[in-house]
Design a protein around this motif. Sequence first.
Motif, PDB file in Angstrom:
ATOM      1  N   ALA A  19      -2.029   3.448  10.442  1.00 42.75           N
ATOM      2  CA  ALA A  19      -0.596   3.660  10.179  1.00 42.75           C
ATOM      3  C   ALA A  19      -0.194   5.060  10.628  1.00 42.75           C
ATOM      4  O   ALA A  19       0.860   5.252  11.241  1.00 42.75           O
ATOM      5  CB  ALA A  19      -0.298   3.457   8.692  1.00 42.75           C
ATOM      6  N   GLU A  59       0.225   4.255   0.034  1.00 41.90           N
ATOM      7  CA  GLU A  59      -0.227   5.294   0.963  1.00 41.90           C
ATOM      8  C   GLU A  59       0.386   5.073   2.350  1.00 41.90           C
ATOM      9  O   GLU A  59       0.750   6.023   3.035  1.00 41.90           O
ATOM     10  CB  GLU A  59      -1.755   5.266   1.099  1.00 41.90           C
ATOM     11  CG  GLU A  59      -2.499   5.643  -0.167  1.00 41.90           C
ATOM     12  CD  GLU A  59      -2.399   7.131  -0.454  1.00 41.90           C
ATOM     13  OE1 GLU A  59      -2.302   7.920   0.488  1.00 41.90           O
ATOM     14  OE2 GLU A  59      -2.399   7.487  -1.651  1.00 41.90           O
ATOM     15  N   VAL A  60       0.475   3.814   2.752  1.00 37.81           N
ATOM     16  CA  VAL A  60       1.064   3.503   4.059  1.00 37.81           C
ATOM     17  C   VAL A  60       2.559   3.827   4.042  1.00 37.81           C
ATOM     18  O   VAL A  60       3.111   4.333   5.021  1.00 37.81           O
ATOM     19  CB  VAL A  60       0.793   2.033   4.442  1.00 37.81           C
ATOM     20  CG1 VAL A  60       1.606   1.621   5.662  1.00 37.81           C
ATOM     21  CG2 VAL A  60      -0.700   1.824   4.716  1.00 37.81           C
ATOM     22  N   TYR A  95      -2.884  -7.564   3.552  1.00 40.33           N
ATOM     23  CA  TYR A  95      -4.260  -7.491   3.077  1.00 40.33           C
ATOM     24  C   TYR A  95      -4.728  -8.854   2.561  1.00 40.33           C
ATOM     25  O   TYR A  95      -3.972  -9.545   1.892  1.00 40.33           O
ATOM     26  CB  TYR A  95      -4.362  -6.478   1.933  1.00 40.33           C
ATOM     27  CG  TYR A  95      -4.277  -5.032   2.357  1.00 40.33           C
ATOM     28  CD1 TYR A  95      -5.379  -4.393   2.921  1.00 40.33           C
ATOM     29  CD2 TYR A  95      -3.102  -4.307   2.186  1.00 40.33           C
ATOM     30  CE1 TYR A  95      -5.302  -3.058   3.288  1.00 40.33           C
ATOM     31  CE2 TYR A  95      -3.025  -2.967   2.556  1.00 40.33           C
ATOM     32  CZ  TYR A  95      -4.131  -2.342   3.106  1.00 40.33           C
ATOM     33  OH  TYR A  95      -4.065  -1.030   3.474  1.00 40.33           O
ATOM     34  N   LEU A 103       2.824   7.563   4.463  1.00 42.88           N
ATOM     35  CA  LEU A 103       2.508   7.964   5.838  1.00 42.88           C
ATOM     36  C   LEU A 103       3.699   7.740   6.762  1.00 42.88           C
ATOM     37  O   LEU A 103       3.898   8.474   7.721  1.00 42.88           O
ATOM     38  CB  LEU A 103       1.280   7.179   6.346  1.00 42.88           C
ATOM     39  CG  LEU A 103      -0.050   7.656   5.765  1.00 42.88           C
ATOM     40  CD1 LEU A 103      -1.137   6.610   5.960  1.00 42.88           C
ATOM     41  CD2 LEU A 103      -0.480   8.974   6.418  1.00 42.88           C
ATOM     42  N   ARG A 105      -4.867   2.960   6.788  1.00 39.80           N
ATOM     43  CA  ARG A 105      -4.049   4.179   6.642  1.00 39.80           C
ATOM     44  C   ARG A 105      -4.157   5.074   7.868  1.00 39.80           C
ATOM     45  O   ARG A 105      -3.162   5.656   8.311  1.00 39.80           O
ATOM     46  CB  ARG A 105      -4.460   4.912   5.373  1.00 39.80           C
ATOM     47  CG  ARG A 105      -4.038   4.122   4.135  1.00 39.80           C
ATOM     48  CD  ARG A 105      -4.715   4.581   2.857  1.00 39.80           C
ATOM     49  NE  ARG A 105      -4.389   3.641   1.776  1.00 39.80           N
ATOM     50  CZ  ARG A 105      -5.008   3.603   0.613  1.00 39.80           C
ATOM     51  NH1 ARG A 105      -6.005   4.452   0.353  1.00 39.80           N
ATOM     52  NH2 ARG A 105      -4.645   2.735  -0.301  1.00 39.80           N
ATOM     53  N   TYR A 114       2.599   5.520  13.531  1.00 36.49           N
ATOM     54  CA  TYR A 114       3.884   6.211  13.317  1.00 36.49           C
ATOM     55  C   TYR A 114       4.018   7.424  14.238  1.00 36.49           C
ATOM     56  O   TYR A 114       5.098   7.703  14.761  1.00 36.49           O
ATOM     57  CB  TYR A 114       4.060   6.582  11.847  1.00 36.49           C
ATOM     58  CG  TYR A 114       4.497   5.401  11.007  1.00 36.49           C
ATOM     59  CD1 TYR A 114       5.625   4.662  11.348  1.00 36.49           C
ATOM     60  CD2 TYR A 114       3.779   5.006   9.874  1.00 36.49           C
ATOM     61  CE1 TYR A 114       6.030   3.568  10.592  1.00 36.49           C
ATOM     62  CE2 TYR A 114       4.176   3.913   9.117  1.00 36.49           C
ATOM     63  CZ  TYR A 114       5.301   3.205   9.474  1.00 36.49           C
ATOM     64  OH  TYR A 114       5.714   2.118   8.737  1.00 36.49           O
ATOM     65  N   PRO A 119       1.087  -3.911   6.672  1.00 37.34           N
ATOM     66  CA  PRO A 119      -0.276  -4.399   6.435  1.00 37.34           C
ATOM     67  C   PRO A 119      -0.227  -5.685   5.600  1.00 37.34           C
ATOM     68  O   PRO A 119       0.488  -5.751   4.611  1.00 37.34           O
ATOM     69  CB  PRO A 119      -0.930  -3.271   5.618  1.00 37.34           C
ATOM     70  CG  PRO A 119       0.137  -2.228   5.382  1.00 37.34           C
ATOM     71  CD  PRO A 119       1.459  -2.836   5.727  1.00 37.34           C
ATOM     72  N   ASP A 151       0.847  -1.190   0.000  1.00 40.43           N
ATOM     73  CA  ASP A 151       0.000   0.000   0.000  1.00 40.43           C
ATOM     74  C   ASP A 151       0.884   1.242   0.000  1.00 40.43           C
ATOM     75  O   ASP A 151       1.433   1.624   1.034  1.00 40.43           O
ATOM     76  CB  ASP A 151      -0.893  -0.028   1.244  1.00 40.43           C
ATOM     77  CG  ASP A 151      -1.928   1.084   1.225  1.00 40.43           C
ATOM     78  OD1 ASP A 151      -1.794   2.005   0.384  1.00 40.43           O
ATOM     79  OD2 ASP A 151      -2.864   1.037   2.030  1.00 40.43           O
TER      80      ASP A 151
END
Lengths: 414, 414
Positions: free
Chosen positions: B48, A67-68, B63, A71, B45, B52, B61, A65
């Motif tokens: 996460a 996006e993770v 999935y 982040l 997200r 963090y 993750p 992911d």
Amino acid sequence: MVSNYWDESAELDKLAELSIKTGVALQSGQDLLITAPLEAAPLVRRLAFHAYKQGCGIVTPLYTDPEVTLLRYQNAHKESFDKATDWLFEAMGAAFDKNTARLAIVGEDPMLLSEQNADDVGRANQAVSKASSPVRERITRFDVNWNIIAWPGMQWAKRVFPNLQDDAAQRQLAEAIFKASRLDGDDPLANWERHNANLRARTDWLNGKNFSALHFYGEGTDLFVGLADGHEWMGGASKSRNGVTCNPNIPSEEVFTTPHALKVNGHVRSTKPLSHQGTLIEDIVVVFENGKITEAKASKGEEVFLKLIDTDEGARRLGEVALVPHSSPISQSNLLFYNTLFDENAACHIALGQCYSKCFKNGDTLSKDQIIKNGGNSSMIHVDWMIGSETINIDGIDFDGTAIPVFRAGEWAS
Amino acid sequence: MVSNYWDESAELDKLAELSIKTGVALQSGQDLLITAPLEAAPLVRRLAFHAYKQGCGIVTPLYTDPEVTLLRYQNAHKESFDKATDWLFEAMGAAFDKNTARLAIVGEDPMLLSEQNADDVGRANQAVSKASSPVRERITRFDVNWNIIAWPGMQWAKRVFPNLQDDAAQRQLAEAIFKASRLDGDDPLANWERHNANLRARTDWLNGKNFSALHFYGEGTDLFVGLADGHEWMGGASKSRNGVTCNPNIPSEEVFTTPHALKVNGHVRSTKPLSHQGTLIEDIVVVFENGKITEAKASKGEEVFLKLIDTDEGARRLGEVALVPHSSPISQSNLLFYNTLFDENAACHIALGQCYSKCFKNGDTLSKDQIIKNGGNSSMIHVDWMIGSETINIDGIDFDGTAIPVFRAGEWAS
């Protein structure tokens, strides 16, 4: 709905079928591990369909992911960047030891990390390089049949086609991927049989010549690449150590072999940008002495490139040299994909780092020590970058020193 | 866009923050493994982000893709169903051994496999039960801090609210999840401090009484559940063996302990459907003799239930007994969630299979043999099902045989 669009795409299904049957060449009863970005789920599902039809034991998708990932760079404490998910890489290694086939889908934004702190990115990349050795070792040793294909990721598409709207860019990139993957016509599997035969003719010629070195010369480049003792040229379909003949890369236009880690001399300039783990590195110029990079600069991304070649001892030496004519379909598309799987098929290239043991005669019988003695390089990295163009010539140098034309102005000389 | 809707949901962010700080109680520098269905990415997200911010080392993750699961049942050869991804479960076990915290997100369609061949489903479940023991052992032993929360999956929402349109059903389920997770008001963390204190008062009372058995009686049920020697009642926050006090389940309304595997006698009827790995099992009626199920039937899903209790020797015996008042908010919602995380908090329940070693006095100092000697059950499964309702009474039986009211008509007697 975007998701329905892809679920109904006949081309996407053809890519999946080609990947399972010709790419990974999945054997009945064999398990399959698929790594993929989250948004590639429609392709993963078509792959799972064809894999199970083919008698697959169990399909395990491991989704990433982006996006993770972002982040993390935006919020994590500094200590985070020395960490990597070592237990997951070890598990993938264990899966390959149980003869699980591997399928990797690329498709993430090549510039994902371009705005992030270069030091954080460098540290994280190094941590991943270390932790991923159980996977890298087994793949470079070619333990199991594997295949990489591409999904037209939305952010990636917008990099390649910055002037198009989201959906249009994605469909345009999909078209480019399908074309480069030789899906045209009714029978992509037959296309690949012909293509593999053509590549085999080239590797047979090069293996017959058994050159001691290649001499690249032209605009900005004058480089002698000594070839490893007992090197073997490969390309297209090849046989993994578990006995399965697969096509690791779709697309693939290259023939490639192992350079001698101590016998590369001269200077060379990159002819296309290198997109490395989120950073674009442009106009690389390096000097090699006795196989090792002694000077290096780049007009963009130099910091990341310098970190890269400092990863370990072998990161400054070559592990691969590959020949691709300038007339290859990917080169002719005039697209910069910002992705090695495609861009390496648009030009001759070299790779810093780990060599492929399969690129030696009887490579799977050689010990690590023998490979090093023959000139094979060893490193935690393997990073390809482009040095070919329509201005570059290549001579093959015989063991008696005779120069034989291999490429002229970016094309096969014969 | 559904995805934007969730990215901007303040409630979803509150759930994520609660999960990281109170649920998993993530420690600075600790790594975090999240398992989640693909569609739960917006929640992953937010998790996460908070992880963090909290100083997490690395968030990984994993999935799962229910579509790929379905494609297997629809297309795989029969041999596939005896396979499981053992290397991945082993890797997760290795991660926990390195003090990685665990977060599981539920949210998949509870009826995903209801149309599939029961024999295939049973075989696949059994293969997963076997392969997942490295994970199950570490979680039931409570090696590391962990937490389960829920994502309002679209297919799940449509099961719970069959008369609503897709988006409306999903938002309604989200509301129910948020409410059950006690997110109301400005300070969910403070809500959970109060809630944990209430549960602690109940477990303190029960531990003080140290009953030898519980007697469940009422409509369709007359069951003596002997309690294990040295059993301890737990509920809400509890301390894992790595020293972290976490809240494993959000929501959680239960107090629970370990029954004696050899001392359960009588008959009992389920009061809510059991949704087990894709099959709905209804109106379970079983007879226990000396701890073991000797007769079992169900009006729906009987085949799956019979397979389940044949998984291994311990699958016919109890590993947990739990008390939940009928007035619990989840019971009062009058919703059937088709998911244990919620439905087990609507009624008193029992679990077939593995016991929790933490539900013994000084449980983490006991050997496996001592736990079995004390009456703790051992199995590859741990499956909860509901036996409480507003018609059920419970007496606690003293060691001298005196019956003391614990529940009357589904509520705490005092």
